[in-house]
Design a protein around this motif. Structure first.
Motif, short mmCIF file in Angstrom:
data_model
loop_
_atom_site.label_atom_id
_atom_site.label_comp_id
_atom_site.label_asym_id
_atom_site.label_seq_id
_atom_site.Cartn_x
_atom_site.Cartn_y
_atom_site.Cartn_z
N PHE A 1 2.85 1.50 8.17
CA PHE A 1 2.32 2.76 7.64
C PHE A 1 2.61 4.21 8.53
O PHE A 1 2.28 5.36 7.80
CB PHE A 1 0.19 2.49 7.58
CG PHE A 1 0.51 1.45 6.69
CD1 PHE A 1 0.51 1.05 5.96
CD2 PHE A 1 -1.16 1.32 7.15
CE1 PHE A 1 0.04 0.28 4.77
CE2 PHE A 1 -1.76 0.13 6.45
CZ PHE A 1 -1.28 -0.13 5.40
N ALA B 1 0.63 -1.35 0.48
CA ALA B 1 0.20 -0.31 0.36
C ALA B 1 0.66 1.26 0.16
O ALA B 1 1.96 1.77 1.44
CB ALA B 1 -0.22 -0.03 1.02
N VAL C 1 5.48 6.08 8.57
CA VAL C 1 7.11 6.47 8.62
C VAL C 1 7.13 7.76 8.38
O VAL C 1 5.84 8.83 8.38
CB VAL C 1 7.05 5.74 6.94
CG1 VAL C 1 8.45 5.61 7.41
CG2 VAL C 1 6.13 4.90 7.00
N LYS D 1 -0.40 -1.29 14.66
CA LYS D 1 -0.64 -0.01 15.03
C LYS D 1 0.64 0.43 14.53
O LYS D 1 1.14 1.89 13.69
CB LYS D 1 -0.89 0.42 15.72
CG LYS D 1 -2.55 0.17 15.81
CD LYS D 1 -3.33 0.97 15.13
CE LYS D 1 -4.85 0.78 15.71
NZ LYS D 1 -5.41 0.67 14.41
#
Lengths: 161, 591
Positions: free
Chosen positions: B589, B187, B591, B586
């Motif tokens: 994604f 993604a 970053v 969690k």
């Protein structure tokens, strides 16, 4: 695809949830959910896609795959006046590329980008069903036919008033 | 079912309606070339995007060529698989695929083991027209702890996507973008490290090109072996011995345990040990934990968490840490055999030979890519010194052996070193789906009932079905066992557990098809799933031939507890052999 980093508010998350629910959280409705979400937010930032992914239990990679496949979807906010150049076959052979290059030069942005003042964004699309008018350019809801590179400056100036 | 008669290359054939032209041709022994198509029959995995067009054939009366992998037969169809038109089209397709493919075959990790390269050879490609104006892809390189993605080499066959989504239900990879820009990616085109990837490596196992490969640690191993200040200890996972021979041209299922030990010794390892020993140790700890939880359950303790889930498979651990973090108290806390081995090697054994753990290098040979990530997990190190320094795959070991000018087939058989090289048959079967739970059953039965198990083979726990369940009689007490291999199958069992519907006392889960024998680090099966069955047979044969077949009877395991650990689940055992899990949901994604 380049994107803009944002933080969603709780009411925005709830809005996305309700859009997903209105389509029954059905995987097959993903494109409709994305359409509705883009209508609501103006674009589809990664954060919105993540919420959709979680809510509909579809891998984020797949949601992103669909968003990047269709040129209609955008991950950056569109400009006040979104400019689209048709690069479908008919428009292409009648010089769409030279028109596109002129827009890039005049607006100083690449395809998929938005001008720094937020006024214009530039995208390509494939066939608007007006091949007789090729090459076709749309700005917002307005369509321009038989556009030549020399016309570009004038089209842009219409929106700078 | 209706049957259909047709003609392929002038020969008549009759197949069930709904069969593809590709499969019908196969009935006649005609091998239509394929690139994106993949059919792992025994695992019910089929990748059929019909995208590469290499398998095109001519169908009489049809204007265009048909892709044989995705076109069904029809009555009276006349098919040509090798006409001039077909061969020309196939060559053009191949030339187009190669036009933007990097030409660094000589130094590519997949060279010599590449479906694309083989196809170029088969089709006799001698030049690739249009090179002077062909646009090349310039996708960035993505390196994770286990897997390297070099997407300039991706041909969009989408096999990896099928494995990641349909078989594993991990959903880390998907086709993104459009046209020339299209690639298979996580993604938002983040790196694999920031995706739900479990490092199972099944994408690597099916990739027909060098787009997906393992992180290669062979040079680090060679450095360690050439460092006179280091004591280098090697452990070999059970599944390696049933597959390594394939890299040297041997038949799938050839057992090469003894030759592998010889090769490792000749490569210069100071101690050649066996992960199977640690598998026996795992059984002692995990079996005791299972019995403990079971006993408390029987006594009416409502707090106790059942079913217990096995925790040997690092791909599976990654999967539940991301997908089921709310259930992280359910899996056994026992570390995997790889990590138990490292922990014992750098404590008990290091003390025994009076070597400081910093001067000891532990290498593991694994059928697995997730093991590379596992040994880098922070909790498996002491003051920054990892228990297992490097994990290399079966394929990497084969490279090391070949580089050392050794031919596995010509080596004499040799034995593992003591004390960490001794193992029972129970340790060996960890390699196959159902094996861990069978090994645990052998030991748990005897401890629970106090009786000697007459028949150690639990056939009901074996097989290749994705989800299996069996009941084992513990002297009047029925134990319900669930087994899943492939994370998609695991997900089904896990969803039941989450919903409170699971009837199992214990569940074994392995991420890869067939268990470790089908791991992402094994010799490539190139779409032939029968190879996995041959490896499973080899593993069970290895077990049969072992003088000791129950983990708790391994004399070196007994000695380890007497001299060092005390008893299973003791404080020391907890410190060295157990772990805890994290909520990873969690973490991605961000970053």
């Amino acid at each position: 695809m380049s994107s803009v980093k944002i933080e969603l508010r709780q009411d925005q998350i709830e809005k996305i949830d309700s859009i997903c629910e209105s389509f029954g959280n059905q995987e097959g409705e993903l494109i409709n959910v994305l359409h509705k979400s883009q209508e609501t937010f103006g674009y589809l930032p990664a954060e919105v896609q993540e919420v959709i992914s979680e809510k509909m239990e579809i891998p984020a990679a797949k949601v992103y795959g669909v968003v990047t496949f269709y040129s209609f979807f955008s991950m950056i906010p569109k400009g006040e006046f979104p400019v689209s150049i048709c690069t479908g076959t008919a428009c292409y052979v009648r010089g769409a590329e030279t028109v596109l290059n002129e827009f890039k030069k005049q607006l100083e942005i690449e395809v998929g980008e938005t001008s720094t003042d937020g006024k214009f964004s530039l995208s390509c699309l494939r066939c608007v069903g007006a091949c007789g008018l090729a090459p076709v350019v749309t700005v917002g809801d307005k369509t321009y036919g038989r556009v030549a590179p020399d016309d570009v400056k004038e089209i842009i100036s219409e929106y700078l008033k | 079912m209706d049957r259909v008669k047709l003609t392929i290359d002038g020969r008549a054939v009759e197949v069930p309606a709904g069969t593809t032209i590709y499969k019908a041709a196969k009935e006649l022994g005609i091998d239509i070339p394929i690139l994106c198509y993949m059919d792992l029959k025994d695992l019910n995995i089929e990748n059929k995007p019909g995208g590469c067009r290499i398998c095109v054939v001519e169908v009489e009366g049809r204007g265009n060529l048909a892709s044989s992998c995705s076109t069904n037969v029809a009555a009276g169809m006349v098919v040509k698989t090798n006409s001039m038109r077909v061969i020309n089209a196939r060559r053009t397709v191949m030339e187009l695929i190669l036009s933007d493919h990097p030409k660094d075959c000589l130094s590519c990790a997949k060279s010599g083991n590449c479906d694309l390269q083989d196809m170029a050879v088969k089709l006799g490609i001698r030049e690739i027209p249009g090179q002077e104006y062909a646009e090349m892809s310039t996708y960035r390189l993505d390196t994770s702890p286990s897997i390297i993605r070099e997407l300039d080499k991706c041909i969009m066959c989408r096999r990896c996507e099928t494995m990641c989504n349909d078989f594993q239900t991990v959903g880390a990879l998907h086709a993104v973008n459009r046209g020339f820009e299209s690639v298979v990616a996580p993604a938002f085109e983040m790196n694999l490290e920031h995706s739900p990837c479990t490092y199972c490596g099944q994408c690597v196992a099916v990739c027909p090109t060098g787009a997906l490969t393992e992180v290669d640690h062979t040079s680090k191993v060679i450095s360690a072996l050439n460092d006179p200040t280091k004591t280098v200890v090697v452990q070999t996972a059970p599944a390696v011995r049933a597959a390594l021979g394939e890299e040297f041209g041997m038949e799938p299922g050839t057992r090469v345990t003894g030759q592998m030990v010889s090769a490792l010794r000749q490569l210069g390892f100071d101690y050649v040990f066996d992960t199977d020993f640690a598998a026996d140790l795992t059984i002692m700890e995990e079996g005791t934990e299972l019995l403990g939880r079971l006993t408390r359950f029987m006594e009416g303790d409502e707090e106790v968490k059942l079913p217990i889930l096995t925790s040997c498979c690092p791909g599976w651990v990654n999967f539940f840490e991301y997908n089921y973090p709310e259930m992280k108290e359910i899996p056994s806390t026992a570390r995997s055999p790889q990590q138990m081995f490292g922990s014992i090697a750098k404590s008990y054994f290091a003390e025994m030979i009076e070597v400081d753990r910093k001067d000891m290098v532990v290498i593991s040979i694994m059928p697995c890519l997730a093991k590379k990530y596992e040994c880098q997990r922070e909790e498996f190190s002491v003051d920054g010194n990892p228990d297992v320094d490097y994990s290399i795959t079966t394929r990497e070991l084969a490279h090391l052996i070949k580089q050392a000018n050794l031919d596995l087939a010509k080596l004499d058989s040799d034995d593992f070193d003591a004390p960490l090289g001794e193992s029972s048959g129970a340790g060996v079967i960890f390699a196959a789906t159902g094996g861990v739970i069978e090994a645990a059953t052998r030991t748990a039965y005897e401890i629970y009932t106090g009786k000697v198990l007459e028949k150690v083979d639990f056939e009901q726990l074996r097989g290749m079905e994705g989800i299996r369940s069996a009941k084992v009689d513990f002297d009047g007490q029925e134990i319900n066992i669930g087994i899943a291999h492939g994370l998609g199958n695991a997900r089904k069992l896990l969803d039941d557990v989450k919903a409170g519907k699971s009837q199992y006392h214990a569940i074994e889960i392995m991420a890869c098809p067939g268990g470790c024998i089908g791991g992402g680090g094994q010799p490539l099966h190139h779409g032939d799933a029968s190879i996995l069955k041959a490896r499973a047979r080899a593993i069970y044969a290895e077990d049969r031939d072992k003088p000791i077949r129950k983990s708790h009877e391994n004399p070196y395991i007994k000695k380890l507890y007497e001299e060092f650990l005390g008893e299973p689940m003791s404080e020391k055992a907890h410190e060295l052999l157990h772990t805890h899990y994290f909520d990873k949901r969690k973490k991605i994604f961000q970053v």
